[in-house]
Enzyme design. Structure first.
Site, mmCIF file in Angstrom:
data_model
loop_
_atom_site.group_PDB
_atom_site.id
_atom_site.type_symbol
_atom_site.label_atom_id
_atom_site.label_comp_id
_atom_site.label_asym_id
_atom_site.label_seq_id
_atom_site.Cartn_x
_atom_site.Cartn_y
_atom_site.Cartn_z
ATOM 1 N N ASP A 48 73.540 -0.020 9.320
ATOM 2 C CA ASP A 48 72.202 0.026 8.757
ATOM 3 C C ASP A 48 71.921 -1.320 8.093
ATOM 4 O OD1 ASP A 48 70.084 2.143 7.903
ATOM 5 O OD2 ASP A 48 70.492 1.025 6.069
ATOM 6 N N ASN A 56 60.773 -5.299 4.532
ATOM 7 C CA ASN A 56 59.451 -5.122 5.145
ATOM 8 C C ASN A 56 58.336 -5.253 4.114
ATOM 9 O OD1 ASN A 56 59.665 -4.852 7.912
ATOM 10 N ND2 ASN A 56 59.897 -2.632 7.860
ATOM 11 N N ASP A 65 60.290 -6.933 12.127
ATOM 12 C CA ASP A 65 60.567 -6.825 13.560
ATOM 13 C C ASP A 65 61.446 -7.972 14.043
ATOM 14 O OD1 ASP A 65 59.014 -4.543 13.628
ATOM 15 O OD2 ASP A 65 57.332 -5.481 14.688
ATOM 16 N N GLU A 92 66.059 1.053 11.250
ATOM 17 C CA GLU A 92 66.893 -0.129 11.029
ATOM 18 C C GLU A 92 68.375 0.186 11.251
ATOM 19 O OE1 GLU A 92 66.458 1.809 6.977
ATOM 20 O OE2 GLU A 92 65.138 1.419 8.671
#
Length: 186
Positions: A48, A56, A65, A92
């Protein structure tokens, strides 16, 4: 002919160009069956991206992204064997299937991936643990038994991933159960 052209696209994650969850599940089931027949170990690493929501929120979704794509590409480049599979597990999270790999080999690969991600030096000013992006990894290895299912491997890796997060992130953790060979840990 059209279906043959579309099949690879149906198995790819559009963002990372890695195998998608659908293909991961299918490939893992195949490898579980083969490992059970051959009585070989099957390792799974789930990892992760640490504090990715904060990434983000701070840098924006386009940067997020790009971050995921770069991490996916770097992980794929770290894996050497054709039978190993890197896939986007969801959001993620990523998964790596390592057929015929004992626990000690899976640990070595996890360390290589962690090192490769650290060399990217992706800025992350909102992380609680580093000013660069890091990952947490959960490692599990089983030799499939008649009374176990592939879900036991997934659950073991997932438990280990959450253990790594509880230990402070930017690390790996192992899940060892009654089917793991304790000698493989040393």
């Amino acid at each position: 002919a059209a279906n043959r052209k579309l099949q690879p696209l149906a198995n790819l994650d559009g963002l990372t160009q890695l195998a998608n969850r659908r293909y991961l599940d299918s490939y893992l089931a195949q490898q579980w069956k083969a490992a059970r027949q051959e009585q070989q170990p099957l390792s799974l690493i789930l990892f992760d991206v640490d504090f990715f929501k904060r990434f983000n929120d701070h840098y924006g979704h386009l940067a997020g992204d790009r971050c995921l794509s770069l991490i996916g590409k770097t992980t794929q480049m770290t894996i050497k064997r054709a039978t190993d599979l890197v896939a986007r597990y969801g959001g993620e999270e990523f998964a790596i299937i390592l057929p015929g790999t004992p626990l000690v080999g899976a640990i070595a690969i996890a360390k290589q991936i962690q090192g490769a991600i650290q060399t990217l030096k992706i800025d992350h000013v909102d992380s609680e643990i580093s000013d660069k992006e890091t990952i947490s990894l959960g490692i599990a290895c089983l030799k499939p038994q008649p009374d176990t299912s592939v879900d036991s491997l997934i659950n073991a890796a997932d438990t280990a991933l959450y253990d790594a997060k509880r230990q402070g992130r930017n690390c790996y953790a192992l899940h060892v159960n009654e089917y793991a060979n304790a000698a493989e840990i040393d």
